[in-house]
Every structure is written in C-alpha cells, then in structure tokens.
Design a protein around this motif. Structure first.
Motif, PDB file in Angstrom:
ATOM      1  N   SER A 165       0.713  -1.311   0.153  1.00 15.93           N
ATOM      2  CA  SER A 165       0.167   0.146   0.020  1.00 15.93           C
ATOM      3  C   SER A 165       0.871   1.257  -0.066  1.00 15.93           C
ATOM      4  O   SER A 165       0.546   2.374  -0.755  1.00 15.93           O
ATOM      5  N   VAL A 166       2.010   1.263   0.790  1.00 17.35           N
ATOM      6  CA  VAL A 166       2.882   2.367   0.788  1.00 17.35           C
ATOM      7  C   VAL A 166       3.436   2.717  -0.727  1.00 17.35           C
ATOM      8  O   VAL A 166       3.712   3.565  -1.149  1.00 17.35           O
ATOM      9  N   PHE A 167       3.866   1.488  -1.244  1.00 19.23           N
ATOM     10  CA  PHE A 167       4.400   1.536  -2.649  1.00 19.23           C
ATOM     11  C   PHE A 167       3.352   2.341  -3.616  1.00 19.23           C
ATOM     12  O   PHE A 167       3.581   2.887  -4.656  1.00 19.23           O
ATOM     13  N   ASP A 168       1.856   1.430  -3.599  1.00 18.40           N
ATOM     14  CA  ASP A 168       1.018   1.997  -4.325  1.00 18.40           C
ATOM     15  C   ASP A 168       0.579   3.534  -4.148  1.00 18.40           C
ATOM     16  O   ASP A 168       0.600   4.304  -5.097  1.00 18.40           O
ATOM     17  N   PHE A 169       0.757   3.962  -2.984  1.00 21.90           N
ATOM     18  CA  PHE A 169       0.507   5.318  -2.580  1.00 21.90           C
ATOM     19  C   PHE A 169       1.614   6.306  -3.263  1.00 21.90           C
ATOM     20  O   PHE A 169       1.375   7.078  -3.955  1.00 21.90           O
ATOM     21  N   ALA A 170       2.888   5.877  -3.149  1.00 24.62           N
ATOM     22  CA  ALA A 170       4.032   6.563  -3.696  1.00 24.62           C
ATOM     23  C   ALA A 170       3.663   6.578  -5.125  1.00 24.62           C
ATOM     24  O   ALA A 170       3.821   7.674  -5.927  1.00 24.62           O
ATOM     25  N   HIS A 171       3.451   5.471  -5.937  1.00 25.04           N
ATOM     26  CA  HIS A 171       2.989   5.425  -7.402  1.00 25.04           C
ATOM     27  C   HIS A 171       1.981   6.815  -7.578  1.00 25.04           C
ATOM     28  O   HIS A 171       2.256   7.514  -8.659  1.00 25.04           O
ATOM     29  N   SER A 172       1.007   6.647  -6.940  1.00 21.57           N
ATOM     30  CA  SER A 172      -0.178   7.437  -7.127  1.00 21.57           C
ATOM     31  C   SER A 172       0.223   8.968  -7.019  1.00 21.57           C
ATOM     32  O   SER A 172      -0.089   9.916  -7.488  1.00 21.57           O
ATOM     33  N   LEU A 173       1.293   9.268  -6.053  1.00 17.65           N
ATOM     34  CA  LEU A 173       1.622  10.495  -5.813  1.00 17.65           C
ATOM     35  C   LEU A 173       2.408  11.216  -6.591  1.00 17.65           C
ATOM     36  O   LEU A 173       2.333  12.005  -7.130  1.00 17.65           O
ATOM     37  N   CYS A 174       3.270  10.223  -7.265  1.00 14.91           N
ATOM     38  CA  CYS A 174       4.161  10.356  -8.290  1.00 14.91           C
ATOM     39  C   CYS A 174       3.487  10.876  -9.531  1.00 14.91           C
ATOM     40  O   CYS A 174       4.113  11.559 -10.107  1.00 14.91           O
ATOM     41  N   ALA A 175       2.455  10.315  -9.675  1.00 16.15           N
ATOM     42  CA  ALA A 175       1.816  10.219 -10.928  1.00 16.15           C
ATOM     43  C   ALA A 175       1.364  11.940 -11.128  1.00 16.15           C
ATOM     44  O   ALA A 175       1.094  12.509 -12.366  1.00 16.15           O
ATOM     45  N   LEU A 176       1.022  12.637  -9.881  1.00 13.64           N
ATOM     46  CA  LEU A 176       0.721  14.130  -9.928  1.00 13.64           C
ATOM     47  C   LEU A 176       1.645  14.771 -10.322  1.00 13.64           C
ATOM     48  O   LEU A 176       1.457  16.228 -10.717  1.00 13.64           O
ATOM     49  N   ARG A 177       3.085  14.445 -10.423  1.00 13.71           N
ATOM     50  CA  ARG A 177       4.249  15.122 -10.781  1.00 13.71           C
ATOM     51  C   ARG A 177       4.203  16.354 -10.009  1.00 13.71           C
ATOM     52  O   ARG A 177       4.442  17.578 -10.673  1.00 13.71           O
ATOM     53  N   ASN A 209      -1.466  27.227 -12.816  1.00  8.63           N
ATOM     54  CA  ASN A 209      -2.546  26.741 -13.706  1.00  8.63           C
ATOM     55  C   ASN A 209      -2.790  25.279 -13.634  1.00  8.63           C
ATOM     56  O   ASN A 209      -3.103  24.685 -14.714  1.00  8.63           O
ATOM     57  N   GLN A 210      -2.946  24.817 -12.522  1.00 11.14           N
ATOM     58  CA  GLN A 210      -3.013  23.598 -11.842  1.00 11.14           C
ATOM     59  C   GLN A 210      -4.094  23.536 -10.985  1.00 11.14           C
ATOM     60  O   GLN A 210      -4.082  22.626  -9.896  1.00 11.14           O
ATOM     61  N   GLU A 211      -5.397  24.264 -10.928  1.00  6.88           N
ATOM     62  CA  GLU A 211      -6.477  24.173  -9.877  1.00  6.88           C
ATOM     63  C   GLU A 211      -6.855  22.849  -9.882  1.00  6.88           C
ATOM     64  O   GLU A 211      -7.512  22.412  -8.788  1.00  6.88           O
ATOM     65  N   SER A 212      -6.882  22.084 -10.874  1.00  5.74           N
ATOM     66  CA  SER A 212      -7.437  20.668 -11.011  1.00  5.74           C
ATOM     67  C   SER A 212      -6.584  19.677  -9.934  1.00  5.74           C
ATOM     68  O   SER A 212      -7.353  18.774  -9.527  1.00  5.74           O
ATOM     69  N   LEU A 213      -5.625  20.147  -9.569  1.00  9.71           N
ATOM     70  CA  LEU A 213      -4.797  19.495  -8.588  1.00  9.71           C
ATOM     71  C   LEU A 213      -5.483  19.356  -7.181  1.00  9.71           C
ATOM     72  O   LEU A 213      -5.151  18.348  -6.384  1.00  9.71           O
ATOM     73  N   LEU A 214      -6.067  20.173  -6.945  1.00 10.84           N
ATOM     74  CA  LEU A 214      -6.537  20.547  -5.370  1.00 10.84           C
ATOM     75  C   LEU A 214      -7.493  19.446  -4.860  1.00 10.84           C
ATOM     76  O   LEU A 214      -6.947  18.707  -3.809  1.00 10.84           O
ATOM     77  N   HIS A 215      -8.320  19.111  -5.669  1.00 17.62           N
ATOM     78  CA  HIS A 215      -9.258  17.806  -5.090  1.00 17.62           C
ATOM     79  C   HIS A 215      -8.508  16.648  -5.277  1.00 17.62           C
ATOM     80  O   HIS A 215      -8.514  15.901  -4.335  1.00 17.62           O
ATOM     81  N   LYS A 216      -7.537  16.648  -6.095  1.00 17.05           N
ATOM     82  CA  LYS A 216      -6.751  15.157  -6.147  1.00 17.05           C
ATOM     83  C   LYS A 216      -5.965  15.196  -4.775  1.00 17.05           C
ATOM     84  O   LYS A 216      -5.744  14.080  -4.018  1.00 17.05           O
ATOM     85  N   LEU A 217      -5.413  16.342  -4.371  1.00 21.23           N
ATOM     86  CA  LEU A 217      -4.468  16.420  -3.137  1.00 21.23           C
ATOM     87  C   LEU A 217      -5.343  16.094  -1.967  1.00 21.23           C
ATOM     88  O   LEU A 217      -4.724  15.325  -1.002  1.00 21.23           O
ATOM     89  N   TYR A 218      -6.737  16.439  -1.862  1.00 18.92           N
ATOM     90  CA  TYR A 218      -7.614  16.154  -0.730  1.00 18.92           C
ATOM     91  C   TYR A 218      -7.799  14.700  -0.717  1.00 18.92           C
ATOM     92  O   TYR A 218      -8.033  14.009   0.242  1.00 18.92           O
ATOM     93  N   GLN A 219      -7.980  14.179  -1.818  1.00 22.12           N
ATOM     94  CA  GLN A 219      -8.141  12.523  -1.942  1.00 22.12           C
ATOM     95  C   GLN A 219      -6.821  12.067  -1.462  1.00 22.12           C
ATOM     96  O   GLN A 219      -6.969  11.037  -0.641  1.00 22.12           O
ATOM     97  N   LYS A 220      -5.620  12.449  -1.554  1.00 20.77           N
ATOM     98  CA  LYS A 220      -4.220  11.818  -1.394  1.00 20.77           C
ATOM     99  C   LYS A 220      -4.239  12.003   0.260  1.00 20.77           C
ATOM    100  O   LYS A 220      -3.775  11.017   0.963  1.00 20.77           O
ATOM    101  N   MET A 221      -4.996  13.009   0.795  1.00 21.53           N
ATOM    102  CA  MET A 221      -4.909  13.075   2.239  1.00 21.53           C
ATOM    103  C   MET A 221      -5.678  12.032   2.882  1.00 21.53           C
ATOM    104  O   MET A 221      -5.175  11.432   3.931  1.00 21.53           O
ATOM    105  N   ALA A 222      -7.031  11.630   2.504  1.00 24.82           N
ATOM    106  CA  ALA A 222      -7.563  10.481   2.902  1.00 24.82           C
ATOM    107  C   ALA A 222      -6.922   9.436   3.008  1.00 24.82           C
ATOM    108  O   ALA A 222      -6.788   8.367   3.853  1.00 24.82           O
ATOM    109  N   LEU A 223      -6.234   8.914   1.791  1.00 24.53           N
ATOM    110  CA  LEU A 223      -5.234   7.827   1.644  1.00 24.53           C
ATOM    111  C   LEU A 223      -4.134   7.652   2.719  1.00 24.53           C
ATOM    112  O   LEU A 223      -3.780   6.718   3.236  1.00 24.53           O
ATOM    113  N   LEU A 224      -3.646   8.857   2.895  1.00 23.11           N
ATOM    114  CA  LEU A 224      -2.462   8.924   3.898  1.00 23.11           C
ATOM    115  C   LEU A 224      -3.021   8.682   5.284  1.00 23.11           C
ATOM    116  O   LEU A 224      -2.509   7.935   5.974  1.00 23.11           O
TER     117      LEU A 224
END
Ligand SMILES: CCS(=O)(=O)c1ccc(CC(=O)Nc2nc(-c3ccccc3)c(C(=O)c3ccccc3CC(C)C)s2)cc1
Length: 244
Positions: A135-147, A194-209
C-alpha cells in the motif's frame, strides 16, 4: 496576484521544506538506478522480523526528525501551543514522511530509496507486513503520478500537518486560522501554476494518507505483541513517542 503576506508564507514554507529535506529529489535522480544486488536483497530478507523492524524504525525516525524540524519552521506552527504542536506531529509526521518519500520513488522499476539504494517491495519481506508495504508503494506511485513541484510538495506537506480535525487539540480555532493561510497559499500557487485541478486530487491523497498511517499503527501493534522488548529497548525514543 498573491497578497504579500501569502507570497511570503509560500516562500518561507518552500525554504523550510528545502532546508529540512535530507535528500532533494533532484539529487536522487542520479542515484535512481542504483538498486540493491540479489545478494544484498537476500541479506535483508534473511534478517529476522525484529531485526528488520528495528532497522526500518531507525531509518524512519531519521526521516521523521527532519519533518519535526520542517514543522518548527512553518510560520504559524511555532505560534501554536506546545501541546498542539506535539498533537499535530503525533498524528501528521508519518503522513509527511510518506509524502516526502513518495517524491523520490522510481516509478519505472517500483523502487523506493532505502539505505542508500533503491529497493523493491521484496526487500522488506521479513517485516511480514506485505499488504502494508504494498500500500505504501501504491501510494508513492499515485502521488508521483501527480508530478508535483517541490513548492507544491512543501505546501501540501504543511496542509497535511496543520489539520484542525486532529485528536487532542486544545486550541482548534487557532490551528484552523493557521491552516486557512496555508490553504490560501496552496490555492494561489496552484492558480499561478495553472493547475487548480490538482486541489481535489490532493485532498483525496490526504484521505489515503490517513488510512496508510492507521495501517502503520495496526502493524506496529501486531509486531509489538510478539517483540515487546525490541520495541521497548531498541526502537528510537522519538518513534515510541510518536507511534507507540
Ligand atoms: C523522507 C525524507 S527524504 O529526504 O525524501 C528520504 C530520506 C531518507 C530515505 C531513506 C529511508 O529512510 N527510506 C525508508 N524507506 C522506508 C520504506 C519501507 C517500506 C516501504 C516504503 C518505504 C522506510 C520505512 O521504514 C517505512 C516507511 C514507510 C512506511 C513503512 C516503513 C517501514 C515500517 C516497518 C516502519 S525508511 C528516503 C527518503
């Protein structure tokens, strides 16, 4: 345009992040193909469960120490009461470590920087918590994907730490006020990038954390019932203070 106060907050959080990162993502780019040999992996896999847990706890505590230093340099965090600072670090430091570690993850061969080289999940086999490590690796993958840029990581880390919903806070309103400024700073940074779309993705990552950290505590409790003395006398004091 950003207000000067928010601009300064952004700059100071970014500076604190840089000053308190043991490794900078760009430095590790040079190392990213330095992987452990088969023999080295076997040496880790032949460690006993308590040896490997202790080894990781020491490494993890090194990383947590830098996060404590980062927190202390975030404007507003120092103004919080001592007990609230400790409560926020108790519940948030592991989350920030996970965010930081994810930025130096090699997504091409799914390896994480550990003990000077890059390691795959198989290296951690003797921990006997494969689902958690996966799960830690999966999380790392998913966060890296946000670049994320380092500035975005710095502000995201501050937001993860300064959370008014954490347990045992004495002055919740004060934490909320400090958080509001950091939220404003992240919003404005994402707007500027110019990346406002990132915001909700970051909130989703907080739930994963949050889930990952519960899993960490659950595995630690499981380990501790088998090796109470290892945890008691061989785990770093800071690790015990924060996670036990
Ligand atoms: C964090 C700041 S940094 O400068 O980026 C930095 C600074 C230093 C390093 C080197 C480093 O200590 N890497 C570690 N990797 C892992 C790890 C291990 C399993 C999977 C994924 C990463 C460590 C852990 O102990 C760990 C971390 C997260 C969850 C669970 C554990 C193991 C449990 C048993 C505590 S320590 C890496 C990165």
């Amino acid at each position: 345009p950003m207000s000067t106060h928010i601009e300064e907050l952004c700059a100071s959080i970014f500076r604190s992040h840089r000053e308190t990162s043991q490794y900078h993502a760009e430095d590790l780019q040079a190392l990213k193909w330095k992987v452990f040999s088969r023999e080295e992996v076997h040496a880790y896999q032949n460690k006993t469960m308590d040896e490997m847990w202790q080894h990781c706890a020491v490494r993890l505590t090194d990383a947590v120490q830098y996060v404590v230093e980062f927190a202390k340099r975030i404007p507003g965090f120092r103004q919080l009461g001592q007990n609230d600072q400790i409560a926020l670090l108790k519940s948030g430091s592991m989350e920030v470590v996970l965010v930081r570690m994810s930025r130096i993850f090699n997504t091409e061969n799914s390896t994480v920087f550990f003990d000077g080289k890059f390691a795959g999940t198989e290296l951690f086999k003797s921990l006997a918590c494969g689902d958690f490590i996966a799960s830690v690796f999966d999380f790392a993958h998913s966060l890296c994907a946000l670049r994320l840029t380092e500035q975005q990581v710095a502000l995201f880390s501050s937001l993860v730490l300064i959370n008014a919903d954490r347990p045992c806070l004495e002055d919740r309103d004060k934490v909320l006020r400090v958080r509001k400024d950091v939220e404003l700073a992240l919003n404005q940074l994402l707007h500027r990038d110019n990346q406002e779309s990132l915001l909700h993705k970051l909130y989703q990552k907080m739930a994963l954390l949050k889930n990952l950290c519960s899993l960490h505590i659950e595995k630690l409790r499981w380990f501790r019932q088998y090796y109470p003395m290892t945890v008691h006398s061989l785990f770093p004091p800071l690790y015990k203070e924060l996670f036990v």
